[in-house]
Design an enzyme around this catalytic site. Structure first.
Site, short mmCIF file in Angstrom:
data_model
loop_
_atom_site.label_atom_id
_atom_site.label_comp_id
_atom_site.label_asym_id
_atom_site.label_seq_id
_atom_site.Cartn_x
_atom_site.Cartn_y
_atom_site.Cartn_z
N ARG A 164 0.90 -1.20 0.14
CA ARG A 164 0.04 0.09 -0.06
C ARG A 164 0.76 1.15 0.00
O ARG A 164 0.58 2.27 0.34
CB ARG A 164 -0.89 0.02 1.30
CG ARG A 164 -1.92 -1.18 1.13
CD ARG A 164 -2.78 -1.30 -0.14
NE ARG A 164 -3.79 -2.43 0.32
CZ ARG A 164 -3.46 -3.70 -0.14
NH1 ARG A 164 -2.19 -3.87 -0.94
NH2 ARG A 164 -4.06 -4.84 0.06
N SER A 239 -11.22 -0.70 3.62
CA SER A 239 -10.30 -1.26 4.72
C SER A 239 -9.88 0.10 5.41
O SER A 239 -9.08 0.98 4.60
CB SER A 239 -9.01 -2.04 4.28
OG SER A 239 -9.56 -3.27 3.70
N GLU A 335 -5.02 3.32 6.42
CA GLU A 335 -5.05 3.15 5.10
C GLU A 335 -5.55 4.37 4.45
O GLU A 335 -5.03 4.86 3.27
CB GLU A 335 -5.35 1.88 4.67
CG GLU A 335 -5.25 1.63 3.15
CD GLU A 335 -5.43 0.20 2.75
OE1 GLU A 335 -6.04 -0.01 1.40
OE2 GLU A 335 -5.38 -0.86 3.47
#
Length: 339
Positions: A164, A239, A335
């Site tokens: 990520r 998420s 995130e």
């Protein structure tokens, strides 16, 4: 350029949070971006760049300029019997692009079906799901440097992709607007990735005998639709936290009390643990607090049931982070980008 004033950002973020942008502009071409970066208002006002709004939490009104990227287009750069190279505008909807490829038998990104957001966010986040990360299919990322208006080209290695992560979130954070992304996909002899998550189980459930890009994409869509809330129905950004990677000795210590803790190998000898499992063990799954909460089926997803405020969601996220730290000595990292 048409710069709007006092624009409500509720339609532009999947958390469905109301927040007012002092200034707002749509960027449809590279020339638009260059002109904006040379303008007085851009030099004077703080700004943030907005794609699909699926990875952002707005906690207050934005006293500056919101730049909405709407650069579209799909261009075939090269094609032969085994592969195809496509240059795609950063403003294209990601899932629609995946469906475009699946329908034409272009392989490599079918496991990334139904991920919300835009093509431009794909390299920024190095999006990934069900055993696939987009870095494997990216050949080139085009970015417009804000300070100069120059277009620069980054190959996959230059993007410094991680979990990520990319150079655009690290060394070059806030320095570029991603305008186009070039992908290389297979046209035949595809490598199917079905071992991660519940893909195999879902394929068996539906009696799939022969694998194809479409059957895998359909399985992923089914899994995600049943596991994650639809942002069109319940405000969320998918998420909220990254899955943490920890040292093996900490993992061994946690296993003494939680022998069934799920884990899988990470880089540099670390062990990755699902953040959802940690959050669930702390008792957060399904909890609601007025109009916000933690989703009942997926503890990693924070939700806005309607009328929730961004600052309250952020407060909830920090309480979750603190409880995981206290219970497991593991620090969760968001995130989602918090504005």
């Amino acid at each position: 350029m048409t710069i709007q004033q006092n624009v409500d950002l509720l339609p532009y973020n999947t958390f469905r949070i109301p927040a007012i942008a002092k200034y707002f502009i749509n960027i449809k071409t590279i020339d638009d971006a260059k002109a904006l970066f040379a303008s007085e208002i851009f030099k004077k006002e703080k700004h943030f760049i907005l794609g699909g709004g699926s990875n952002v939490l707005l906690t207050k009104n934005f006293e500056g300029l919101v730049v909405k990227v709407e650069i579209h287009g799909k261009e075939i750069i090269h094609e032969d019997d085994t592969s195809i190279t496509l240059r795609v505008g950063a403003g294209e909807n990601w899932h629609a692009f995946v469906m475009h490829c699946v329908d034409r038998n272009y392989g490599g990104i079918e496991n990334l079906s139904l991920i919300p957001g835009t093509v431009g966010a794909a390299p920024m986040q190095n999006i990934g799901a069900y055993g696939v990360e987009i870095k494997k299919n990216i050949l080139m990322v085009e970015g417009i440097e804000k300070a100069t208006g120059d277009v620069r080209y980054f190959d996959a290695e230059s993007c410094k992709f991680g979990y990520r992560e990319s150079i655009f979130k690290q060394e070059l954070k806030d320095q570029f607007l991603i305008s186009n992304v070039t992908f290389k996909l297979t046209k035949g002899d595809h490598t199917f990735n079905t071992t991660y998550g519940a893909i195999d189980e879902t394929l068996k459930k539906f009696g799939v005998q022969t694998l194809s890009l479409k059957t895998i994409s359909d399985a992923v869509i089914y899994i995600r639709s049943n596991k994650l809330p639809d942002p069109a129905q319940i405000g969320n950004a998918g998420s909220f936290f990254k899955n943490p990677s920890i040292q093996a000795d900490l993992m061994d210590f946690i296993k003494k009390e939680y022998p069934t803790i799920p884990s899988f190998p990470s880089s540099h000898g670390l062990v990755k643990i699902p953040a959802a499992w940690l959050i669930e063990q702390c008792g957060w799954k399904g909890k609601t607090f007025d109009s916000i909460g933690v989703h009942q089926h997926q503890a990693l997803v924070l939700v806005n049931y309607g009328g929730g405020k961004g600052e309250k969601i952020w407060e909830l996220a920090m309480k979750i982070k603190d409880s995981v730290k206290e219970k497991f000595n593991i620090t969760l990292q968001p995130e989602v980008n918090v504005i």
